[in-house]
Scaffold this motif. Sequence first.
Motif, PDB file in Angstrom:
ATOM      1  N   ILE A  25       0.838  -1.202   0.000  1.00  0.00           N
ATOM      2  CA  ILE A  25       0.000   0.000   0.000  1.00  0.00           C
ATOM      3  C   ILE A  25       0.875   1.255   0.000  1.00  0.00           C
ATOM      4  O   ILE A  25       0.645   2.184  -0.780  1.00  0.00           O
ATOM      5  CB  ILE A  25      -0.972  -0.008   1.203  1.00  0.00           C
ATOM      6  CG1 ILE A  25      -2.007  -1.123   1.045  1.00  0.00           C
ATOM      7  CG2 ILE A  25      -1.651   1.356   1.366  1.00  0.00           C
ATOM      8  CD1 ILE A  25      -2.865  -1.365   2.279  1.00  0.00           C
ATOM      9  N   VAL A  26       1.894   1.287   0.860  1.00  0.00           N
ATOM     10  CA  VAL A  26       2.794   2.446   0.933  1.00  0.00           C
ATOM     11  C   VAL A  26       3.465   2.672  -0.420  1.00  0.00           C
ATOM     12  O   VAL A  26       3.537   3.801  -0.909  1.00  0.00           O
ATOM     13  CB  VAL A  26       3.836   2.261   2.059  1.00  0.00           C
ATOM     14  CG1 VAL A  26       4.936   3.296   1.972  1.00  0.00           C
ATOM     15  CG2 VAL A  26       3.158   2.308   3.426  1.00  0.00           C
ATOM     16  N   GLU A  27       3.915   1.598  -1.032  1.00  0.00           N
ATOM     17  CA  GLU A  27       4.591   1.710  -2.333  1.00  0.00           C
ATOM     18  C   GLU A  27       3.620   2.171  -3.423  1.00  0.00           C
ATOM     19  O   GLU A  27       3.953   3.037  -4.232  1.00  0.00           O
ATOM     20  CB  GLU A  27       5.192   0.358  -2.707  1.00  0.00           C
ATOM     21  CG  GLU A  27       6.028   0.399  -3.972  1.00  0.00           C
ATOM     22  CD  GLU A  27       6.662  -0.947  -4.255  1.00  0.00           C
ATOM     23  OE1 GLU A  27       6.522  -1.424  -5.401  1.00  0.00           O
ATOM     24  OE2 GLU A  27       7.293  -1.526  -3.342  1.00  0.00           O
ATOM     25  N   ALA A  28       2.416   1.606  -3.440  1.00  0.00           N
ATOM     26  CA  ALA A  28       1.432   1.959  -4.478  1.00  0.00           C
ATOM     27  C   ALA A  28       0.956   3.398  -4.343  1.00  0.00           C
ATOM     28  O   ALA A  28       0.578   4.023  -5.326  1.00  0.00           O
ATOM     29  CB  ALA A  28       0.237   1.009  -4.403  1.00  0.00           C
ATOM     30  N   GLU A 106      -6.652  -9.062  -3.774  1.00  0.00           N
ATOM     31  CA  GLU A 106      -6.209  -9.476  -5.107  1.00  0.00           C
ATOM     32  C   GLU A 106      -6.082  -8.290  -6.057  1.00  0.00           C
ATOM     33  O   GLU A 106      -5.397  -8.375  -7.071  1.00  0.00           O
ATOM     34  CB  GLU A 106      -7.208 -10.458  -5.729  1.00  0.00           C
ATOM     35  CG  GLU A 106      -7.312 -11.782  -5.036  1.00  0.00           C
ATOM     36  CD  GLU A 106      -8.451 -12.602  -5.615  1.00  0.00           C
ATOM     37  OE1 GLU A 106      -8.490 -12.796  -6.848  1.00  0.00           O
ATOM     38  OE2 GLU A 106      -9.308 -13.030  -4.828  1.00  0.00           O
ATOM     39  N   LYS A 107      -6.745  -7.195  -5.746  1.00  0.00           N
ATOM     40  CA  LYS A 107      -6.755  -6.014  -6.609  1.00  0.00           C
ATOM     41  C   LYS A 107      -5.781  -4.932  -6.133  1.00  0.00           C
ATOM     42  O   LYS A 107      -5.841  -3.798  -6.603  1.00  0.00           O
ATOM     43  CB  LYS A 107      -8.174  -5.439  -6.702  1.00  0.00           C
ATOM     44  CG  LYS A 107      -9.187  -6.405  -7.271  1.00  0.00           C
ATOM     45  CD  LYS A 107      -8.874  -6.752  -8.708  1.00  0.00           C
ATOM     46  CE  LYS A 107      -9.891  -7.708  -9.287  1.00  0.00           C
ATOM     47  NZ  LYS A 107      -9.618  -8.025 -10.685  1.00  0.00           N
ATOM     48  N   LEU A 108      -4.858  -5.260  -5.230  1.00  0.00           N
ATOM     49  CA  LEU A 108      -3.895  -4.264  -4.734  1.00  0.00           C
ATOM     50  C   LEU A 108      -3.062  -3.652  -5.854  1.00  0.00           C
ATOM     51  O   LEU A 108      -2.654  -2.500  -5.761  1.00  0.00           O
ATOM     52  CB  LEU A 108      -2.977  -4.877  -3.677  1.00  0.00           C
ATOM     53  CG  LEU A 108      -3.514  -4.887  -2.253  1.00  0.00           C
ATOM     54  CD1 LEU A 108      -2.540  -5.594  -1.320  1.00  0.00           C
ATOM     55  CD2 LEU A 108      -3.824  -3.502  -1.751  1.00  0.00           C
ATOM     56  N   SER A 109      -2.820  -4.404  -6.917  1.00  0.00           N
ATOM     57  CA  SER A 109      -2.037  -3.856  -8.034  1.00  0.00           C
ATOM     58  C   SER A 109      -2.769  -2.703  -8.719  1.00  0.00           C
ATOM     59  O   SER A 109      -2.151  -1.887  -9.392  1.00  0.00           O
ATOM     60  CB  SER A 109      -1.710  -4.946  -9.054  1.00  0.00           C
ATOM     61  OG  SER A 109      -2.905  -5.447  -9.646  1.00  0.00           O
ATOM     62  N   GLU A 110      -4.080  -2.608  -8.526  1.00  0.00           N
ATOM     63  CA  GLU A 110      -4.899  -1.547  -9.119  1.00  0.00           C
ATOM     64  C   GLU A 110      -5.285  -0.480  -8.095  1.00  0.00           C
ATOM     65  O   GLU A 110      -6.090   0.409  -8.389  1.00  0.00           O
ATOM     66  CB  GLU A 110      -6.181  -2.154  -9.710  1.00  0.00           C
ATOM     67  CG  GLU A 110      -5.937  -3.219 -10.764  1.00  0.00           C
ATOM     68  CD  GLU A 110      -7.223  -3.934 -11.149  1.00  0.00           C
ATOM     69  OE1 GLU A 110      -8.262  -3.251 -11.307  1.00  0.00           O
ATOM     70  OE2 GLU A 110      -7.188  -5.169 -11.287  1.00  0.00           O
ATOM     71  N   LEU A 111      -4.713  -0.570  -6.896  1.00  0.00           N
ATOM     72  CA  LEU A 111      -5.135   0.285  -5.787  1.00  0.00           C
ATOM     73  C   LEU A 111      -5.106   1.767  -6.128  1.00  0.00           C
ATOM     74  O   LEU A 111      -6.084   2.485  -5.887  1.00  0.00           O
ATOM     75  CB  LEU A 111      -4.268   0.011  -4.549  1.00  0.00           C
ATOM     76  CG  LEU A 111      -4.670   0.750  -3.280  1.00  0.00           C
ATOM     77  CD1 LEU A 111      -6.061   0.320  -2.813  1.00  0.00           C
ATOM     78  CD2 LEU A 111      -3.647   0.493  -2.179  1.00  0.00           C
ATOM     79  N   GLU A 112      -4.019   2.259  -6.689  1.00  0.00           N
ATOM     80  CA  GLU A 112      -3.902   3.688  -6.998  1.00  0.00           C
ATOM     81  C   GLU A 112      -5.041   4.147  -7.902  1.00  0.00           C
ATOM     82  O   GLU A 112      -5.688   5.164  -7.629  1.00  0.00           O
ATOM     83  CB  GLU A 112      -2.555   3.982  -7.664  1.00  0.00           C
ATOM     84  CG  GLU A 112      -2.413   5.428  -8.086  1.00  0.00           C
ATOM     85  CD  GLU A 112      -1.142   5.709  -8.885  1.00  0.00           C
ATOM     86  OE1 GLU A 112      -1.048   6.825  -9.421  1.00  0.00           O
ATOM     87  OE2 GLU A 112      -0.258   4.835  -8.964  1.00  0.00           O
ATOM     88  N   HIS A 113      -5.307   3.410  -8.958  1.00  0.00           N
ATOM     89  CA  HIS A 113      -6.335   3.824  -9.915  1.00  0.00           C
ATOM     90  C   HIS A 113      -7.746   3.714  -9.324  1.00  0.00           C
ATOM     91  O   HIS A 113      -8.575   4.601  -9.521  1.00  0.00           O
ATOM     92  CB  HIS A 113      -6.226   3.005 -11.199  1.00  0.00           C
ATOM     93  CG  HIS A 113      -4.894   3.153 -11.858  1.00  0.00           C
ATOM     94  ND1 HIS A 113      -4.450   4.346 -12.387  1.00  0.00           N
ATOM     95  CD2 HIS A 113      -3.885   2.270 -12.022  1.00  0.00           C
ATOM     96  CE1 HIS A 113      -3.231   4.197 -12.871  1.00  0.00           C
ATOM     97  NE2 HIS A 113      -2.858   2.941 -12.656  1.00  0.00           N
ATOM     98  N   ILE A 114      -7.987   2.641  -8.580  1.00  0.00           N
ATOM     99  CA  ILE A 114      -9.308   2.476  -7.964  1.00  0.00           C
ATOM    100  C   ILE A 114      -9.559   3.585  -6.949  1.00  0.00           C
ATOM    101  O   ILE A 114     -10.621   4.213  -6.952  1.00  0.00           O
ATOM    102  CB  ILE A 114      -9.455   1.079  -7.316  1.00  0.00           C
ATOM    103  CG1 ILE A 114      -9.488  -0.004  -8.409  1.00  0.00           C
ATOM    104  CG2 ILE A 114     -10.705   1.014  -6.455  1.00  0.00           C
ATOM    105  CD1 ILE A 114      -9.425  -1.430  -7.880  1.00  0.00           C
TER     106      ILE A 114
END
Length: 184
Positions: A25-28, A106-114
């Motif tokens: 989360i911190v990185e994203a 599972e959607k953490l890779s899309e966290l910034e956009h979401i």
Amino acid sequence: MAQKSYLDGISILAVDDEEDVLDTIVEALEMSKVDTAADYETALQKIRNRHYDLAILDIMGVNGLELLEKTVEKGIPTVMLTAHAISADTLMASIRKGAISYLPKEKLSELEHILDDLLTALAAGKPTWQVLFDKLGGYFDDKFGPDWKAKDKEFWSEFSRTYHISKGIQSRLKHDKRILSKGI
């Protein structure tokens, strides 16, 4: 010129008992000021003593649904995050208690956009849950089965009719100082 992200410079509290999730989360969200907590008590102290523009709460391991009540009381828009507790029941509990969204890990890779889409909708007064279901409705259908809403037909029927003023939004508004100061 690219439009500024709603995440730029905002203060976010991320709560999860898994250190790798907090690191992700911190990185994203490197464009934001992310504060973390790995347990309920630490998170509760931070919620009580600091101002956050957004909270991201794990459901399991840190009593996230209880923490959600505290963030709603403080007027902090809150996104629920889960892997093990992903179910239609925890989704509905998140809505009832005032979360603005519910995301599978599972959607953490899309966290910034979401999150940017959610905050854009929130700022415009649009229903954040509609953003979620537009983006992840197929995911929930796959995870819970195609007729997953039929079991709780009354809840989802009411929810569909009141997207803009759902019970969660009503709960958040009861704690919004801007609204309360107007006597509404």
